[in-house]
Design a protein around this motif. Structure first.
Motif, short mmCIF file in Angstrom:
data_model
loop_
_atom_site.label_atom_id
_atom_site.label_comp_id
_atom_site.label_asym_id
_atom_site.label_seq_id
_atom_site.Cartn_x
_atom_site.Cartn_y
_atom_site.Cartn_z
N THR A 1 0.81 -1.23 0.00
CA THR A 1 0.00 0.00 0.00
C THR A 1 0.84 1.28 0.00
O THR A 1 0.34 2.34 -0.36
CB THR A 1 -0.94 0.05 1.23
OG1 THR A 1 -0.13 0.19 2.41
CG2 THR A 1 -1.81 -1.18 1.34
N THR B 1 -2.73 4.51 -5.71
CA THR B 1 -3.37 4.68 -4.41
C THR B 1 -2.29 4.96 -3.36
O THR B 1 -2.56 5.59 -2.33
CB THR B 1 -4.13 3.38 -4.03
OG1 THR B 1 -4.75 2.85 -5.19
CG2 THR B 1 -5.17 3.63 -2.96
N GLU C 1 -5.07 0.63 -6.81
CA GLU C 1 -6.29 -0.17 -6.63
C GLU C 1 -7.15 0.06 -7.85
O GLU C 1 -7.42 1.21 -8.22
CB GLU C 1 -7.03 0.31 -5.38
CG GLU C 1 -6.59 -0.36 -4.11
CD GLU C 1 -7.51 0.00 -2.95
OE1 GLU C 1 -8.57 -0.63 -2.82
OE2 GLU C 1 -7.16 0.94 -2.22
N PRO D 1 -6.89 -5.82 -1.42
CA PRO D 1 -7.90 -5.48 -2.39
C PRO D 1 -7.41 -5.70 -3.81
O PRO D 1 -6.20 -5.86 -4.03
CB PRO D 1 -8.15 -3.99 -2.13
CG PRO D 1 -6.84 -3.49 -1.62
CD PRO D 1 -6.20 -4.63 -0.89
N CYS D 2 -8.35 -5.69 -4.75
CA CYS D 2 -8.04 -5.90 -6.16
C CYS D 2 -7.12 -4.76 -6.63
O CYS D 2 -7.53 -3.60 -6.67
CB CYS D 2 -9.36 -5.88 -6.93
SG CYS D 2 -9.28 -6.80 -8.45
N SER D 3 -5.87 -5.07 -6.93
CA SER D 3 -4.91 -4.00 -7.18
C SER D 3 -3.68 -4.52 -7.93
O SER D 3 -3.47 -5.73 -8.03
CB SER D 3 -4.47 -3.39 -5.83
OG SER D 3 -4.02 -4.42 -4.97
#
Ligand SMILES: Cc1ncc(COP(=O)(O)O)c(C=O)c1O
Length: 344
Positions: free
Chosen positions: A141, A271, A281, A305-307
């Motif tokens: 992230t 993101t 993302e 998450p979808c990323s």
């Protein structure tokens, strides 16, 4: 075993494209690695010696009082739960999520109850935890925790006999944010890696910083000669090469910003990110991952998450190919979790 980036051979076979044609953006490794020196034959021929100066050089580079070199921070990630073996079924281990999946995997495998925590859930959950494990900056992230906040959490945990573990594999571009300096304090463990910033993942060198007593127990658990002689030679030289480090810090920052701008211009705004990767993302992650793969560009796909995570292209030709692939993207297909690979 968990899925990770960097599986170029697998991708070449799966998509039927020769290995040499691929651009690997699936890892967060510096594509302009620290340049290898000649390695003396004795490094291959003799058993590695602990007092060859690596500890001192590492203590200086990471600004820490004590350290233990290990065979990549992955070796420590797998071993750490064993040092918390007492009362393992009762200890509650909070682990940042999503994050490098090997942490949760190792603690669960060792029998601990793992509580996955989003960054904004930690503050309220801290009182329930015995161990808190953070990746800072986080992979994938890019989320960053401030040292002051982490030190405050550490104090709260230690007051109840708990511990804070911080994986700083991606910290080298922002050394001022590292907690390595504070690891003379009880209940604080920091992990570092030579793989990412130095681009030396194949050397398998990492470091653990903690109180000497903790490091002795970890060293005892890992056994003798955890790092090969040639890798020790390389690590000593790379950690002392201040000019290269300064140039790399500046260069990586510029390249990462260029990557963020390119992704944004092409409709995939990141993101989050670090100096070594950008993370986006998108509900179209699976489809985009495949479209890139058909053009021999390997990205890292996540489902939760979808990323997608994009590492830095190695040269101008790779930048051009990435730009072309982004320009030609077709957003018609939706992400299907069933098709996504396991996150890690
Ligand atoms: C956050 C994080 N920590 C640790 C590691 C392990 O790295 P190494 O064992 O090469 O030091 C990785 C590898 O991808 C990572 O992403």
């Amino acid at each position: 075993m968990l899925e990770h980036g960097g599986n170029l051979h697998h991708a070449a076979q799966r998509y039927g494209i020769p290995l040499q044609q691929w651009i690997d953006l699936s890892t967060g490794l510096n594509p302009q690695a620290w340049p290898m020196p000649d390695i003396p034959a004795s490094a291959w021929q003799r058993l590695p010696e602990d007092d060859d100066g690596l500890d001192k050089v590492a203590q200086h580079y990471y600004a820490a009082a004590s350290c233990l070199p290990v065979a990549g921070s992955q070796a420590a990630i797998q071993a750490l739960p064993q040092l918390f073996a007492l009362n393992r079924t009762q200890l509650r281990v909070g682990i940042l999520s999503p994050a490098y999946a090997e942490h949760a995997y190792a603690w669960r495998r060792a029998g601990f109850k793992v509580v996955p925590l989003a960054a904004d859930e930690i503050e309220t959950q801290l009182n329930q935890l015995d161990v808190l494990l953070i990746v800072n900056p986080n992979n994938p992230t890019g989320y960053r925790f401030e040292p002051a906040q982490l030190l405050r959490w550490h104090q709260q945990l230690v007051a109840r006999g708990g511990s804070l573990i911080v994986d700083e594999a991606f910290m080298d571009s922002t050394p001022e944010k590292s907690l390595a300096t504070y690891t003379d304090q009880k209940g604080l463990v920091v992990l570092r890696s030579l793989g990412k910033f130095f681009g030396l993942a194949g050397a398998r060198v990492g470091f653990v910083f903690a109180e000497p007593d903790f490091l002795h127990r970890l060293a005892d658990f890992l056994g003798p000669w955890p790092i090969s002689g040639p890798s020790r030679v390389i690590a000593i030289a790379a950690l002392q090469d201040r000019d290269w480090q300064a140039r790399a810090r500046k260069g990586l920052q510029q390249q990462s910003q260029r990557l963020a701008r390119l992704l944004t211009d092409k409709g995939l705004p990141p993101t989050g990110g670090t100096a070594l990767f950008q993370w986006a993302e998108t509900a179209h992650a699976e489809s985009i991952h495949r479209q890139f793969a058909r053009q021999a560009i390997l990205t890292r796909l996540f489902t939760q998450p979808c990323s997608l995570r994009f590492g830095l292209p190695a040269d101008e030709q790779q930048w051009q190919r990435l730009e072309k692939a982004l320009t030609e993207l077709n957003y018609m297909n939706d992400c299907s979790d069933a098709l996504c690979e396991v996150a890690g």
